[in-house]
Every structure is written in C-alpha cells, then in structure tokens.
Design a protein around this motif. Structure first.
Motif, short mmCIF file in Angstrom:
data_model
loop_
_atom_site.label_atom_id
_atom_site.label_comp_id
_atom_site.label_asym_id
_atom_site.label_seq_id
_atom_site.Cartn_x
_atom_site.Cartn_y
_atom_site.Cartn_z
N TYR A 58 0.86 -1.19 0.00
CA TYR A 58 0.00 0.00 0.00
C TYR A 58 0.89 1.24 0.00
O TYR A 58 1.82 1.34 0.80
N VAL A 59 0.59 2.15 -0.89
CA VAL A 59 1.37 3.40 -0.97
C VAL A 59 1.39 4.09 0.39
O VAL A 59 2.45 4.49 0.88
N ASP A 60 0.21 4.22 1.02
CA ASP A 60 0.14 4.96 2.28
C ASP A 60 0.85 4.21 3.41
O ASP A 60 1.35 4.83 4.35
N LYS B 60 4.65 -8.77 21.28
CA LYS B 60 4.47 -7.66 20.35
C LYS B 60 3.59 -8.09 19.18
O LYS B 60 3.98 -8.02 18.02
N VAL B 61 2.38 -8.54 19.49
CA VAL B 61 1.46 -9.02 18.46
C VAL B 61 0.62 -7.85 17.95
O VAL B 61 0.03 -7.11 18.73
N ASP B 62 0.56 -7.71 16.64
CA ASP B 62 -0.01 -6.53 15.98
C ASP B 62 -1.14 -6.95 15.04
O ASP B 62 -1.31 -8.12 14.71
N TRP B 63 -1.89 -5.96 14.58
CA TRP B 63 -3.03 -6.17 13.69
C TRP B 63 -2.69 -5.73 12.27
O TRP B 63 -1.89 -4.82 12.06
N GLU B 64 -3.32 -6.33 11.27
CA GLU B 64 -3.21 -5.92 9.86
C GLU B 64 -4.45 -6.40 9.11
O GLU B 64 -4.58 -7.59 8.82
N VAL B 65 -5.35 -5.49 8.76
CA VAL B 65 -6.48 -5.85 7.92
C VAL B 65 -6.00 -5.97 6.47
O VAL B 65 -5.18 -5.17 6.02
N GLU C 123 -12.07 1.31 18.48
CA GLU C 123 -11.31 2.46 17.98
C GLU C 123 -10.83 2.18 16.55
O GLU C 123 -10.23 1.15 16.27
N LEU C 124 -11.10 3.12 15.65
CA LEU C 124 -10.67 2.98 14.26
C LEU C 124 -9.16 3.18 14.18
O LEU C 124 -8.67 4.29 14.41
N VAL C 125 -8.43 2.12 13.83
CA VAL C 125 -6.97 2.20 13.80
C VAL C 125 -6.42 2.14 12.37
O VAL C 125 -5.30 2.61 12.12
N GLN C 126 -7.16 1.55 11.45
CA GLN C 126 -6.78 1.55 10.03
C GLN C 126 -7.99 1.96 9.22
O GLN C 126 -9.09 1.45 9.44
N ASN C 127 -7.78 2.85 8.27
CA ASN C 127 -8.90 3.37 7.47
C ASN C 127 -8.35 3.86 6.14
O ASN C 127 -7.74 4.93 6.06
N SER C 128 -8.51 3.06 5.10
CA SER C 128 -7.93 3.39 3.81
C SER C 128 -8.81 2.83 2.70
O SER C 128 -9.99 2.55 2.91
N LEU D 105 -2.99 -12.93 0.42
CA LEU D 105 -3.22 -11.76 1.26
C LEU D 105 -2.44 -10.61 0.65
O LEU D 105 -1.22 -10.71 0.46
N THR D 106 -3.13 -9.50 0.33
CA THR D 106 -2.56 -8.52 -0.59
C THR D 106 -1.92 -7.30 0.07
O THR D 106 -1.61 -6.33 -0.61
N GLY D 107 -1.68 -7.35 1.38
CA GLY D 107 -1.02 -6.24 2.03
C GLY D 107 -1.98 -5.41 2.87
O GLY D 107 -3.20 -5.53 2.75
N THR D 108 -1.41 -4.56 3.72
CA THR D 108 -2.21 -3.80 4.67
C THR D 108 -1.98 -2.30 4.52
O THR D 108 -0.89 -1.87 4.12
N PRO D 109 -2.98 -1.49 4.84
CA PRO D 109 -2.82 -0.02 4.83
C PRO D 109 -2.14 0.47 6.11
O PRO D 109 -1.80 -0.34 6.99
N PRO D 110 -1.95 1.78 6.25
CA PRO D 110 -1.29 2.31 7.45
C PRO D 110 -2.18 2.19 8.68
O PRO D 110 -3.37 1.91 8.59
#
Length: 328
Positions: free
Chosen positions: A129-131, A169-174, A256-261, A290-295
């Motif tokens: 993702y560019v962003d 350090k487990v993180d999220w990625e839509v 809480e909205l954490v990713q929005n693209s 899986l095609t990648g995640t936004p910021p």
C-alpha cells in the motif's frame, strides 16, 4: 425430470446450467471457474450443536441465512477447496440451489468457518500500500515482496486469536484476500482474473518481535503462529464485487478505528500479483493471496501499541463483510 436427471449424475459430469429455457454457463465441464452463473457469497459452516463435518453453503446476504448446498445436492464436495476444484459444474449446482429457495438454515443455527481451511498455499504480499510505505518512510517497491503463512494459521471469522507466550508484540493488519479458482502457471495479466474465484477479508496477525528483531528478522515465523490468519466471513465471487481495487478497508481495536484506507492504494493489483507469483509456482484452486495492509498498524504508532488479552479486533472491507476476533 430434468432435476432428477441432473442430481443422479456425478458432479464432474453434470450438464450444469444447461436447463431448458436457460442460457448455458460458459465452458461447463472444464476445470476452473468462469462464474457466468451469478453472484454468490460462499461459506463453509457447521450446524450449531452438531459434530458433523463442515458443509458448503451460500449466504443469502452479508449476515443473512445460509443455503445448505450439501443438503440440496449431497454429491457436492464438503470443503471449499474441493468445491473450487470442481470448477463451473459445482457453481452451476450452487446457482440452482440459490434459485430454488430450498434448504435455508436460519443464521442463528449456523457457525461459520473460514471460507478456505486447507489451501495448498497462503501467499502474502508485503509493503503493498502506498500509504503504508509512506507511514514507514520507505521506498515504494518496484517488484512484489512475497512471503507466506502456513495453512495451520487459518481460523474462522469469529474465532479467537491466541497470544503465543513466545511473543509480546502481536499486531493487527487488515487485508484484502483473494482465492484462486483455476490452476495456472505463467499466467499473463490479461488472463489473471479468470483464475480468481473471489475475495474475502483477512487479518494478517503479526508478531513484530519475531518479524523485526529476533532470529534474523524472519517474516515467516512472525506471521505464522497458530490462529494468526482469521478469514471470512464469506468467499464473495468476483462478479459480486464492484471493483476490488476501490473498496474501503478498515480495522478497529476495541471499537477504535486504527486503520482506514482504500484498496485503491494497492501498489500491485490482483492481476499483477497473480502474474508475478505464477512465474515461480503453480497456483491451485483454493490458494489464498493476502494482498497487504494499509497504514495504522500498532508497531509504527508513537508509542507502539500491541494486542493484549481481551482485546476485540474487527476487520472490515466494503462489499465483503466484517470479521470479529477476540484476543485470548
């Protein structure tokens, strides 16, 4: 008489949509999926309170009741991968079930599983993702960055994400995911979408300490712990989606909205990814991209934020649906 004749035949030799008075589906009897038979939301499910094997169904709408395809035609496969391997003949049966209005189960009686549970491959794309690249202050890749998750990481759209004791350090990625519907190698971009069965929502759960710090910074180990690939709620056929590369994509943690693209930020689109990866490996029905995640991921926040026990994560993509996973 026609229906009885059709149901008496094995799936692989049925005449599909060649019902009198109805136009035939394209190339029925061939392996692969043309999807000329209509828009669908395919699901794998179990009936609540039953220890039976998984079944294949159709959501009438996002969050709606489920048509039991195996009840409509007991000879249909009971896994999505096997269903896709049957190609257009299986989709023709599903279309007839969709039109019949029969074997509809109330949504409250159904537990959805991941749309695909046993793929040959789970192919992932990094920095797509560019962003998201701008978020990290890194250059936009000139070629796709490919890694993988093991199929054992897949869980359903409402299953728990289990925090492994080996990571804090487990993180999220839509992510937007697509599923291969037709086998291919050295696929050209103009033909690529003919190899796609449909799209779904994915959560690329990531242990950042293993991905970015430990043991040589191995992306595979950081991405493939058990339960690190929630999928669902449905496999939405490609002709059900207006434009897969122009969909809102969002992630919420505890509301809480954490990713929005938007998927229009993807650097390498579906066609380019299929053409690139199929240079190296043969793609099979059921393979997942899986095609990648936004910021907006936790690791790049200041200070960084990671998932903890009790958190609830929602990953949502327009037209595809929402998956809800609690962290345990």
């Amino acid at each position: 008489m026609w229906v009885l004749l059709q149901r008496a035949l094995p799936v692989g030799v049925r005449l599909g949509c060649a019902v009198p008075g109805r136009k035939n589906c394209q190339k029925l009897g061939s392996r692969g999926v043309s999807h000329e038979c209509g828009a669908m939301r395919l699901v794998q499910f179990q009936v609540k309170g039953s220890a039976a094997t998984p079944r294949i169904g159709l959501e009438e709408k996002d969050g709606g009741n489920v048509i039991d395809l195996n009840a409509f035609d007991p000879s249909l496969p009971r896994t999505m991968r096997a269903f896709l391997e049957e190609g257009d003949v299986a989709f023709a049966v599903a279309k007839r079930a969709q039109e019949s209005g029969q074997h509809v189960l109330p949504r409250a009686d159904v537990s959805l599983l991941a749309p695909i549970t046993n793929p040959d491959k789970v192919i992932c794309v990094g920095m797509n993702y560019v962003d998201h690249c701008l978020e990290q202050n890194v250059k936009i890749p000139k070629e796709p960055i490919i890694f993988s998750k093991f199929p054992s990481s897949i869980v359903g759209p409402y299953d728990e994400i289990i925090l492994p004791p080996e990571s804090n350090k487990v993180d999220w990625e839509v992510e937007l995911a697509f599923v291969i519907g037709k086998k291919g190698k050295h696929i050209q971009e103009p033909d690529a979408l003919s190899h796609v069965a449909g799209f779904t929502v994915a959560h690329d759960v990531s242990a950042r300490d293993w991905q970015m710090e430990k043991n040589g910074k191995q992306w595979l180990l950081g991405k493939t712990f058990d339960t690190f690939c929630p999928l669902g709620p449905a496999l939405v056929t490609k002709n059900s989606v207006s434009d897969p590369h122009n969909l809102g994509i969002r992630c919420r943690v505890n509301g809480e909205l954490v990713q929005n693209s938007s998927t229009n930020q993807m650097i390498f689109k579906t066609e380019a990814l299929i053409a690139w990866v199929s240079k190296f490996v043969t793609l099979y029905p059921g393979d997942i991209f899986l095609t990648g995640t936004p910021p907006g991921v936790g690791v790049f926040r200041k200070p960084p934020v990671f998932l903890k026990k009790g958190d609830e994560v929602q990953c949502e993509i327009d037209e595809l649906g929402t998956i809800h996973n609690k962290v345990a």
